[in-house]
Design a protein around this motif. Structure first.
Motif, mmCIF file in Angstrom:
data_model
loop_
_atom_site.group_PDB
_atom_site.id
_atom_site.type_symbol
_atom_site.label_atom_id
_atom_site.label_comp_id
_atom_site.label_asym_id
_atom_site.label_seq_id
_atom_site.Cartn_x
_atom_site.Cartn_y
_atom_site.Cartn_z
ATOM 1 N N SER A 54 0.841 -1.186 0.000
ATOM 2 C CA SER A 54 0.000 0.000 0.000
ATOM 3 C C SER A 54 0.885 1.247 0.000
ATOM 4 C CB SER A 54 -0.888 -0.041 1.240
ATOM 5 O OG SER A 54 -1.367 1.213 1.552
ATOM 6 N N ALA A 110 -17.128 6.151 -4.121
ATOM 7 C CA ALA A 110 -15.754 5.631 -4.185
ATOM 8 C C ALA A 110 -15.729 4.122 -3.929
ATOM 9 C CB ALA A 110 -14.869 6.366 -3.176
ATOM 10 N N GLU A 141 -13.823 1.954 -4.936
ATOM 11 C CA GLU A 141 -12.460 1.441 -4.758
ATOM 12 C C GLU A 141 -12.028 1.505 -3.293
ATOM 13 O OE1 GLU A 141 -12.837 3.674 -8.684
ATOM 14 O OE2 GLU A 141 -13.330 4.062 -6.592
ATOM 15 N N VAL A 142 -12.710 2.338 -2.499
ATOM 16 C CA VAL A 142 -12.330 2.573 -1.108
ATOM 17 C C VAL A 142 -13.353 1.998 -0.128
ATOM 18 C CG1 VAL A 142 -11.829 4.375 0.617
ATOM 19 C CG2 VAL A 142 -11.070 4.662 -1.756
ATOM 20 N N GLU A 181 -17.057 -0.352 0.727
ATOM 21 C CA GLU A 181 -17.916 -1.444 0.292
ATOM 22 C C GLU A 181 -18.895 -1.795 1.410
ATOM 23 O OE1 GLU A 181 -17.331 -6.130 -0.697
ATOM 24 O OE2 GLU A 181 -15.885 -4.741 -1.574
ATOM 25 N N LYS A 204 -11.666 -0.523 2.328
ATOM 26 C CA LYS A 204 -10.918 -1.620 1.730
ATOM 27 C C LYS A 204 -9.454 -1.222 1.634
ATOM 28 C CE LYS A 204 -13.411 -1.872 -2.096
ATOM 29 N NZ LYS A 204 -13.994 -2.404 -3.343
ATOM 30 N N ASP A 243 -8.034 -4.574 -2.332
ATOM 31 C CA ASP A 243 -9.484 -4.723 -2.442
ATOM 32 C C ASP A 243 -10.074 -5.635 -1.358
ATOM 33 O OD1 ASP A 243 -11.604 -3.600 -3.911
ATOM 34 O OD2 ASP A 243 -11.948 -5.500 -4.950
ATOM 35 N N LEU A 275 -8.687 9.650 -5.860
ATOM 36 C CA LEU A 275 -10.025 9.445 -5.306
ATOM 37 C C LEU A 275 -10.343 10.403 -4.159
ATOM 38 C CD1 LEU A 275 -10.067 5.552 -5.255
ATOM 39 C CD2 LEU A 275 -11.081 7.077 -6.955
#
Length: 100
Positions: free
Chosen positions: A2, A32, A34-35, A37, A47, A51, A67
Protein backbone atom coordinates in the motif's frame (compact mmCIF):
# COMPACT_ATOMS: atom_id res chain seq x y z
CA UNK A 1 1.98 -3.10 -0.90
CA UNK A 2 0.00 0.00 0.00
CA UNK A 3 1.31 3.44 -0.94
CA UNK A 4 0.29 6.45 1.13
CA UNK A 5 -1.16 9.20 -1.00
CA UNK A 6 -0.98 12.88 -0.24
CA UNK A 7 -3.61 15.56 -0.18
CA UNK A 8 -2.99 18.78 -2.15
CA UNK A 9 -1.31 20.29 0.93
CA UNK A 10 1.23 17.45 0.86
CA UNK A 11 -0.17 15.50 3.81
CA UNK A 12 -0.88 11.77 3.54
CA UNK A 13 -4.51 11.03 4.41
CA UNK A 14 -6.34 7.95 5.64
CA UNK A 15 -10.04 7.17 6.04
CA UNK A 16 -12.06 5.06 8.44
CA UNK A 17 -15.73 4.38 9.12
CA UNK A 18 -17.47 4.27 12.49
CA UNK A 19 -19.79 1.30 11.93
CA UNK A 20 -21.77 2.20 15.09
CA UNK A 21 -23.06 5.25 13.19
CA UNK A 22 -23.30 3.73 9.70
CA UNK A 23 -26.82 3.76 8.29
CA UNK A 24 -25.99 1.39 5.43
CA UNK A 25 -27.19 3.81 2.75
CA UNK A 26 -24.21 2.94 0.54
CA UNK A 27 -23.59 6.48 -0.65
CA UNK A 28 -19.88 6.04 0.07
CA UNK A 29 -19.68 2.89 -2.04
CA UNK A 30 -21.40 4.75 -4.88
CA UNK A 31 -18.94 7.66 -4.72
CA UNK A 32 -15.75 5.63 -4.19
CA UNK A 33 -16.24 1.87 -4.70
CA UNK A 34 -12.46 1.44 -4.76
CA UNK A 35 -12.33 2.57 -1.11
CA UNK A 36 -15.72 1.64 0.42
CA UNK A 37 -17.92 -1.44 0.29
CA UNK A 38 -21.10 -2.62 1.99
CA UNK A 39 -20.72 -5.99 3.71
CA UNK A 40 -23.39 -8.65 4.24
CA UNK A 41 -24.22 -7.02 7.59
CA UNK A 42 -25.45 -3.98 5.64
CA UNK A 43 -22.72 -1.68 6.95
CA UNK A 44 -19.96 0.10 5.04
CA UNK A 45 -16.28 -0.69 5.51
CA UNK A 46 -13.03 0.57 3.99
CA UNK A 47 -10.92 -1.62 1.73
CA UNK A 48 -7.16 -1.95 1.52
CA UNK A 49 -5.07 -1.56 -1.62
CA UNK A 50 -5.68 -5.22 -2.49
CA UNK A 51 -9.48 -4.72 -2.44
CA UNK A 52 -9.83 -6.64 0.86
CA UNK A 53 -12.55 -5.50 3.26
CA UNK A 54 -11.13 -4.24 6.57
CA UNK A 55 -13.66 -5.22 9.23
CA UNK A 56 -11.70 -4.47 12.41
CA UNK A 57 -13.14 -1.57 14.40
CA UNK A 58 -11.35 1.64 13.48
CA UNK A 59 -9.51 0.08 10.53
CA UNK A 60 -8.02 2.73 8.25
CA UNK A 61 -6.94 2.76 4.63
CA UNK A 62 -4.93 5.34 2.69
CA UNK A 63 -6.88 7.80 0.58
CA UNK A 64 -5.59 7.49 -3.01
CA UNK A 65 -5.01 10.99 -4.39
CA UNK A 66 -7.08 10.37 -7.55
CA UNK A 67 -10.03 9.44 -5.31
CA UNK A 68 -9.63 12.25 -2.76
CA UNK A 69 -12.62 14.24 -4.07
CA UNK A 70 -14.84 11.14 -4.10
CA UNK A 71 -13.82 10.20 -0.55
CA UNK A 72 -14.40 13.76 0.70
CA UNK A 73 -17.80 13.88 -1.04
CA UNK A 74 -18.65 10.56 0.63
CA UNK A 75 -17.84 12.04 4.04
CA UNK A 76 -19.89 15.16 3.32
CA UNK A 77 -22.93 13.30 1.98
CA UNK A 78 -22.98 10.42 4.49
CA UNK A 79 -26.33 10.48 6.33
CA UNK A 80 -24.78 8.71 9.32
CA UNK A 81 -21.85 11.16 9.57
CA UNK A 82 -19.60 8.15 10.12
CA UNK A 83 -16.78 8.68 7.59
CA UNK A 84 -13.61 10.18 9.00
CA UNK A 85 -10.71 11.43 6.86
CA UNK A 86 -7.60 12.37 8.80
CA UNK A 87 -3.95 13.20 8.33
CA UNK A 88 -1.67 10.22 8.89
CA UNK A 89 1.03 12.34 10.54
CA UNK A 90 -0.96 13.65 13.52
CA UNK A 91 -4.37 11.86 13.23
CA UNK A 92 -6.19 15.22 12.94
CA UNK A 93 -9.52 14.86 11.13
CA UNK A 94 -9.67 17.10 8.07
CA UNK A 95 -13.00 15.90 6.61
CA UNK A 96 -15.89 14.32 8.48
CA UNK A 97 -17.98 14.93 11.59
CA UNK A 98 -15.04 15.85 13.83
CA UNK A 99 -13.25 18.16 11.35
CA UNK A 100 -12.91 21.83 12.21
Amino acid sequence: MSVQQEAPDGEALEVWIDQDLCTGDGICAQYAPEVFELDIDGLAYVKDGDDELLQAAGATTPVPLPLLTDVVDSAKECPGACIHVRRVSDKVEVYGPEAD
